[in-house]
Design a protein around this motif. Structure first.
Motif, PDB file in Angstrom:
ATOM      1  N   ARG A   1       0.660  -0.957  -0.130  1.00 29.47           N
ATOM      2  CA  ARG A   1      -0.251   0.039   0.073  1.00 29.47           C
ATOM      3  C   ARG A   1       1.275   1.157   0.078  1.00 29.47           C
ATOM      4  N   GLU A   2       0.548   2.449  -0.994  1.00 30.82           N
ATOM      5  CA  GLU A   2       1.426   3.658  -0.740  1.00 30.82           C
ATOM      6  C   GLU A   2       0.925   3.919   0.906  1.00 30.82           C
ATOM      7  N   ASP A   3       2.194   5.047   1.221  1.00 31.09           N
ATOM      8  CA  ASP A   3       1.935   6.094   1.854  1.00 31.09           C
ATOM      9  C   ASP A   3       1.226   6.627   1.834  1.00 31.09           C
ATOM     10  N   ALA A   4       0.392   7.353   2.442  1.00 33.52           N
ATOM     11  CA  ALA A   4      -0.352   8.823   2.068  1.00 33.52           C
ATOM     12  C   ALA A   4       1.082  10.111   1.932  1.00 33.52           C
ATOM     13  N   ASP A   5       0.659  10.825   0.714  1.00 38.49           N
ATOM     14  CA  ASP A   5       1.648  11.899   0.343  1.00 38.49           C
ATOM     15  C   ASP A   5       1.085  13.328   1.629  1.00 38.49           C
ATOM     16  N   ILE A   6       2.033  13.286   2.639  1.00 38.66           N
ATOM     17  CA  ILE A   6       1.816  14.639   3.613  1.00 38.66           C
ATOM     18  C   ILE A   6       1.519  15.652   2.820  1.00 38.66           C
ATOM     19  N   GLU A   7       1.812  15.648   1.795  1.00 40.75           N
ATOM     20  CA  GLU A   7       1.862  16.938   1.224  1.00 40.75           C
ATOM     21  C   GLU A   7      -0.085  17.143   0.622  1.00 40.75           C
ATOM     22  N   GLU A   8      -0.665  16.336   0.116  1.00 43.74           N
ATOM     23  CA  GLU A   8      -1.787  16.432  -0.168  1.00 43.74           C
ATOM     24  C   GLU A   8      -2.717  15.906   1.241  1.00 43.74           C
ATOM     25  N   ILE A   9      -2.325  15.664   2.638  1.00 43.71           N
ATOM     26  CA  ILE A   9      -3.077  15.869   3.448  1.00 43.71           C
ATOM     27  C   ILE A   9      -3.124  17.026   3.594  1.00 43.71           C
ATOM     28  N   VAL A  10      -2.226  17.541   4.381  1.00 43.71           N
ATOM     29  CA  VAL A  10      -1.889  19.036   4.259  1.00 43.71           C
ATOM     30  C   VAL A  10      -2.636  20.305   3.712  1.00 43.71           C
TER      31      VAL A  10
ATOM     32  N   GLU B   1      -5.609  19.086   1.566  1.00 44.48           N
ATOM     33  CA  GLU B   1      -6.314  19.315   1.910  1.00 44.48           C
ATOM     34  C   GLU B   1      -7.218  19.267   3.195  1.00 44.48           C
ATOM     35  N   HIS B   2      -6.425  20.228   4.648  1.00 43.84           N
ATOM     36  CA  HIS B   2      -6.621  20.902   5.678  1.00 43.84           C
ATOM     37  C   HIS B   2      -6.397  22.158   4.987  1.00 43.84           C
ATOM     38  N   ILE B   3      -5.970  22.381   4.979  1.00 46.23           N
ATOM     39  CA  ILE B   3      -6.185  24.001   4.346  1.00 46.23           C
ATOM     40  C   ILE B   3      -7.341  24.236   3.204  1.00 46.23           C
ATOM     41  N   GLU B   4      -7.777  23.421   2.534  1.00 43.42           N
ATOM     42  CA  GLU B   4      -9.070  23.226   1.857  1.00 43.42           C
ATOM     43  C   GLU B   4      -9.949  23.416   2.329  1.00 43.42           C
ATOM     44  N   GLN B   5      -9.932  22.640   3.707  1.00 47.88           N
ATOM     45  CA  GLN B   5     -10.805  22.548   4.589  1.00 47.88           C
ATOM     46  C   GLN B   5     -11.378  24.019   5.723  1.00 47.88           C
ATOM     47  N   THR B   6     -10.071  24.900   5.860  1.00 48.49           N
ATOM     48  CA  THR B   6      -9.983  25.412   6.492  1.00 48.49           C
ATOM     49  C   THR B   6     -10.661  26.690   6.564  1.00 48.49           C
ATOM     50  N   SER B   7     -11.192  27.485   7.323  1.00 51.61           N
ATOM     51  CA  SER B   7     -12.369  28.856   6.950  1.00 51.61           C
ATOM     52  C   SER B   7     -11.042  29.253   6.508  1.00 51.61           C
ATOM     53  N   ILE B   8     -11.869  30.831   5.785  1.00 48.01           N
ATOM     54  CA  ILE B   8     -10.711  32.362   5.319  1.00 48.01           C
ATOM     55  C   ILE B   8     -10.662  32.583   6.838  1.00 48.01           C
ATOM     56  N   ARG B   9     -11.147  32.952   7.575  1.00 47.32           N
ATOM     57  CA  ARG B   9     -11.412  33.242   8.837  1.00 47.32           C
ATOM     58  C   ARG B   9      -9.782  33.103   9.552  1.00 47.32           C
ATOM     59  N   ALA B  10      -9.887  31.546   9.811  1.00 44.07           N
ATOM     60  CA  ALA B  10      -8.520  30.467  10.018  1.00 44.07           C
ATOM     61  C   ALA B  10      -7.069  30.753   9.285  1.00 44.07           C
ATOM     62  N   LEU B  11      -7.565  30.819   7.951  1.00 42.20           N
ATOM     63  CA  LEU B  11      -5.879  30.839   7.434  1.00 42.20           C
ATOM     64  C   LEU B  11      -5.463  32.514   7.419  1.00 42.20           C
ATOM     65  N   ALA B  12      -6.086  33.698   7.568  1.00 45.19           N
ATOM     66  CA  ALA B  12      -5.560  34.497   7.467  1.00 45.19           C
ATOM     67  C   ALA B  12      -4.466  35.047   8.527  1.00 45.19           C
ATOM     68  N   PRO B  13      -4.796  34.311  10.113  1.00 45.94           N
ATOM     69  CA  PRO B  13      -2.994  34.742  10.544  1.00 45.94           C
ATOM     70  C   PRO B  13      -2.116  33.496  10.392  1.00 45.94           C
ATOM     71  N   ALA B  14      -2.334  32.356   9.424  1.00 45.05           N
ATOM     72  CA  ALA B  14      -1.170  31.894   8.739  1.00 45.05           C
ATOM     73  C   ALA B  14      -0.358  32.644   7.879  1.00 45.05           C
ATOM     74  N   VAL B  15      -1.182  33.575   7.246  1.00 48.44           N
ATOM     75  CA  VAL B  15      -0.692  34.525   5.819  1.00 48.44           C
ATOM     76  C   VAL B  15      -0.336  35.508   6.057  1.00 48.44           C
ATOM     77  N   GLY B  16      -0.169  35.762   7.721  1.00 51.25           N
ATOM     78  CA  GLY B  16       0.349  36.781   8.605  1.00 51.25           C
ATOM     79  C   GLY B  16      -0.972  38.460   8.310  1.00 51.25           C
ATOM     80  N   ILE B  17      -1.969  37.918   8.249  1.00 53.67           N
ATOM     81  CA  ILE B  17      -2.722  39.296   7.773  1.00 53.67           C
ATOM     82  C   ILE B  17      -4.393  38.956   8.459  1.00 53.67           C
ATOM     83  N   HIS B  18      -5.082  40.095   8.936  1.00 52.91           N
ATOM     84  CA  HIS B  18      -6.303  40.248   9.638  1.00 52.91           C
ATOM     85  C   HIS B  18      -6.762  39.724   8.113  1.00 52.91           C
ATOM     86  N   PRO B  19      -8.216  39.356   8.390  1.00 53.66           N
ATOM     87  CA  PRO B  19      -8.813  38.365   8.084  1.00 53.66           C
ATOM     88  C   PRO B  19      -9.740  39.181   6.841  1.00 53.66           C
ATOM     89  N   ASN B  20     -10.070  40.931   7.519  1.00 52.67           N
ATOM     90  CA  ASN B  20     -11.235  41.146   6.214  1.00 52.67           C
ATOM     91  C   ASN B  20      -9.800  42.136   5.274  1.00 52.67           C
TER      92      ASN B  20
END
Length: 162
Positions: free
Chosen positions: A92-101, A103-122
């Motif tokens: 069995r092929e191991d899951a590609d960690i990049e794909e998993i990450v 997928e999680h980012i794609e399911q994250t809200s815009i509000r939650a991603l803003a601090p990861a980018v270093g900016i305010h959600p607005n």
């Protein structure tokens, strides 16, 4: 010299270890493996020791299983299933960690991603708006936003992380 009754503790030990190994095995398979892996493996070793003690204390009845066709068939089926699972997992092929990450980012809200980018959600909402992607609610996930605008999530992620 008094003979030690191994059966008195080997059977309960097998039951307890079996319940634990089965439960953690199911959790590792269906939920997550990280917090359970070490405990599962350690209890698996304890389970193996308990089995050896149980067989030792029940040697005569144990030998009888190998004279009964039905018991031999059940043992062989169990071994074949176990060996098949090992074979399947080996190839069995191991899951590609990049794909998993991603997928999680794609399911994250815009509000939650803003601090990861270093900016305010607005600010992120405005950036996306400037790129032509209207965010009705900052709790929308990247996936929902991409679906709303009929684009691939990668396009939205480029706008977010530029």
């Amino acid at each position: 010299m008094r003979k030690v009754n191994i059966r008195g503790f080997s059977t309960p030990l097998i039951i307890g270890a079996g319940i634990f190994v089965a439960t953690t095995g199911l959790l590792m398979f269906f939920v997550t493996r990280d917090p359970f892996r070490f405990a599962h493996e350690l209890m698996g070793i304890c389970f193996a020791v308990a089995i050896v003690l149980h067989i030792t204390s029940n040697w005569r009845p144990f030998k009888r299983y190998f004279t009964q066709n039905r018991a031999i068939l059940i043992i062989l089926i169990g071994l074949l299933i176990g060996m098949s699972l090992v074979g399947i997992s080996a190839f069995r092929e191991d899951a590609d960690i990049e794909e998993i990450v991603i997928e999680h980012i794609e399911q994250t809200s815009i509000r939650a991603l803003a601090p990861a980018v270093g900016i305010h959600p607005n600010v992120l909402v405005n950036r996306l708006k400037a790129d032509g992607y209207i965010v009705e609610d900052p709790e929308m996930s990247v996936e929902q936003l991409a679906e709303k605008h009929a684009v691939d999530t990668d396009v939205i992620l480029v706008s977010i992380f530029k």
